[in-house]
Design a protein around this motif. Structure first.
Motif, PDB file in Angstrom:
ATOM      1  N   MET A  35       0.825  -1.209   0.000  1.00 16.84           N
ATOM      2  CA  MET A  35       0.000   0.000   0.000  1.00 16.84           C
ATOM      3  C   MET A  35       0.859   1.259   0.000  1.00 16.84           C
ATOM      4  O   MET A  35       0.570   2.220  -0.736  1.00 16.84           O
ATOM      5  N   SER A  38       2.345   1.670  -3.399  1.00 13.40           N
ATOM      6  CA  SER A  38       1.316   2.118  -4.346  1.00 13.40           C
ATOM      7  C   SER A  38       1.051   3.610  -4.207  1.00 13.40           C
ATOM      8  O   SER A  38       0.946   4.332  -5.205  1.00 13.40           O
ATOM      9  N   LEU A  39       0.949   4.079  -2.962  1.00 16.14           N
ATOM     10  CA  LEU A  39       0.711   5.511  -2.744  1.00 16.14           C
ATOM     11  C   LEU A  39       1.899   6.341  -3.213  1.00 16.14           C
ATOM     12  O   LEU A  39       1.720   7.448  -3.760  1.00 16.14           O
ATOM     13  N   ILE A 175     -10.089  -1.673   1.054  1.00 12.49           N
ATOM     14  CA  ILE A 175      -9.219  -0.519   0.837  1.00 12.49           C
ATOM     15  C   ILE A 175      -7.855  -0.978   0.306  1.00 12.49           C
ATOM     16  O   ILE A 175      -7.279  -0.353  -0.594  1.00 12.49           O
ATOM     17  N   HIS A 176      -7.344  -2.088   0.847  1.00 10.68           N
ATOM     18  CA  HIS A 176      -6.069  -2.627   0.358  1.00 10.68           C
ATOM     19  C   HIS A 176      -6.160  -2.958  -1.133  1.00 10.68           C
ATOM     20  O   HIS A 176      -5.284  -2.586  -1.924  1.00 10.68           O
ATOM     21  N   VAL A 179      -6.362   0.353  -3.270  1.00 10.28           N
ATOM     22  CA  VAL A 179      -5.120   1.138  -3.287  1.00 10.28           C
ATOM     23  C   VAL A 179      -4.042   0.453  -4.134  1.00 10.28           C
ATOM     24  O   VAL A 179      -3.378   1.092  -4.953  1.00 10.28           O
ATOM     25  N   GLY A 183      -2.198   1.541  -7.600  1.00 12.11           N
ATOM     26  CA  GLY A 183      -0.744   1.578  -7.676  1.00 12.11           C
ATOM     27  C   GLY A 183      -0.204   0.829  -8.878  1.00 12.11           C
ATOM     28  O   GLY A 183       0.770   1.259  -9.513  1.00 12.11           O
TER      29      GLY A 183
END
Length: 370
Positions: A35, A38-39, A175-176, A179, A183
């Motif tokens: 995560m 990815s962000l 959410i994982h 996200v 990504g």
């Protein structure tokens, strides 16, 4: 070689087991790293937003005999040092050219130059303009839909499972998946279009389905967990993950095969288009949803549940009971008196996660009245 059916049967009965719950810190570390990465990709590299989101001019050259994209780049080279145009194939005889916003004079000139370069009539070169406000509206609606979806999922799951821990764990897995999928788009440079957004939202439903299947088995195995000393809540949950593992894999393979076919047709046969945009998001998201339901949702739910006082107290009691049984079993003297000493089996010690013993691992079900 052991067949998948045999492995599935052994996982379900408990003869074979993988300690998913016991290694949850490892899975959380991997998920957290994915995560964060990815962000960072989204923050530093950004997303390749389609023309629908940032606005611009789009030209479609139909009926061309050559698919040489360099001809379009040469035509647009005289527009100045703006954002480089994006040229892609659409079907077997059409090209799509996207540029930044052009004036009416520039649009007409590009149409004529593209018709000359590809030896087609000017009427076969269509020009459209997309304003950025439409893309902003789509984005706002997508975010609104996502928030409403997550809120409804939280309420429904909390009511269905009668606990907020499963609801929160399911949201964490969703959410994982979202996200990390975004990504991946940032990493490989896939174009993000409204069809991609639809794919992102579709991922949530698929991920939720996988998670509910696992949680339903967790609830079944731990229905009367506080009234026995054979296993802890975590061990019952680990057995549930093992029991649903093959089903999750089979469901994913069954779903991925048609999506992969659509992706192949959209990307290689028809060129860039709605099919490719939506299938890319589905393919990546479906892979991630299988991972998250096993390695994130269930371990996260156990972590949250073990923070509750009754479950924490019960876990300590089971472990103490187990330690006492082992100590008594080891301390039993040889000879006739050894038969009088309580054994591990007599004390009802539970099946340790990752070390199940066949049908003994199964939760005992109450017989219904006939």
């Amino acid at each position: 070689m052991t067949s998948l059916a045999t492995i599935g049967n052994e996982l379900y009965t408990g003869k074979r087991s993988i300690d998913f719950i016991g290694r949850r810190r490892t899975w959380f570390a991997i998920a957290g790293a994915l995560m964060v990465l990815s962000l960072m990709l989204v923050g530093f590299k950004g997303l390749n937003a389609g023309i629908e989101f940032k606005g611009g001019s789009q030209f479609t050259v139909s009926g061309t005999e050559t698919m040489d994209q360099q001809l379009a780049h040469d035509v647009l080279a005289g527009l100045g040092e703006g954002e480089p145009p994006r040229v892609s194939e659409v079907g077997g005889s059409s090209l799509r050219v996207q540029t930044s916003a052009l004036t009416d004079e520039e649009t007409q000139q590009v149409q004529e130059d593209l018709a000359t370069a590809y030896d087609v009539p000017v009427e076969d070169v269509t020009a459209t303009f997309v304003g950025p406000t439409w893309g902003q509206s789509v984005t706002a609606k997508a975010v609104q839909g996502l928030v409403i979806f997550l809120a409804l999922v939280s309420v429904v799951m909390a009511a269905y499972f009668r606990t907020w821990t499963m609801s929160l764990a399911a949201i964490g897995a969703l959410i994982h998946d979202l996200v990390v999928t975004v990504g991946v788009y940032a990493l490989v440079g896939f174009e993000v279009t409204p069809a991609s957004v639809i794919g992102f939202l579709t991922i949530l439903g698929y991920s939720l389905y996988d998670t509910v299947v696992v949680f339903d088995k967790v609830r079944e195995n731990n229905a009367n967990v506080l009234h026995q000393k054979r296993r802890t809540y975590a061990e019952g949950a680990n057995l549930a993950v093992n029991q649903t593992l093959v089903r999750s894999i089979n469901t994913s393979i069954t779903g991925l095969l048609p999506v992969a076919s659509i992706l192949f047709v959209g990307a290689f046969l028809l060129g860039a288009g709605t099919l490719r945009d939506i299938s890319l998001a589905l393919f990546v998201g479906m892979l991630l949803s299988t991972w998250s339901s096993v390695f994130i949702a269930a371990p996260l739910e156990v972590t949250l549940r073990e923070r509750q006082r009754p479950i924490a107290k019960h876990t300590k009691q089971v472990l103490a009971h187990r330690a006492k049984a082992r100590a008594t079993d080891v301390a039993a003297p040889d000879g006739a008196d050894a038969d009088l000493a309580p054994s591990v089996a007599d004390l009802g010690v539970g099946i340790v996660a990752g070390q199940h013993l066949g049908h003994d691992a199964q939760p005992k079900r109450k017989k219904g009245r006939r």
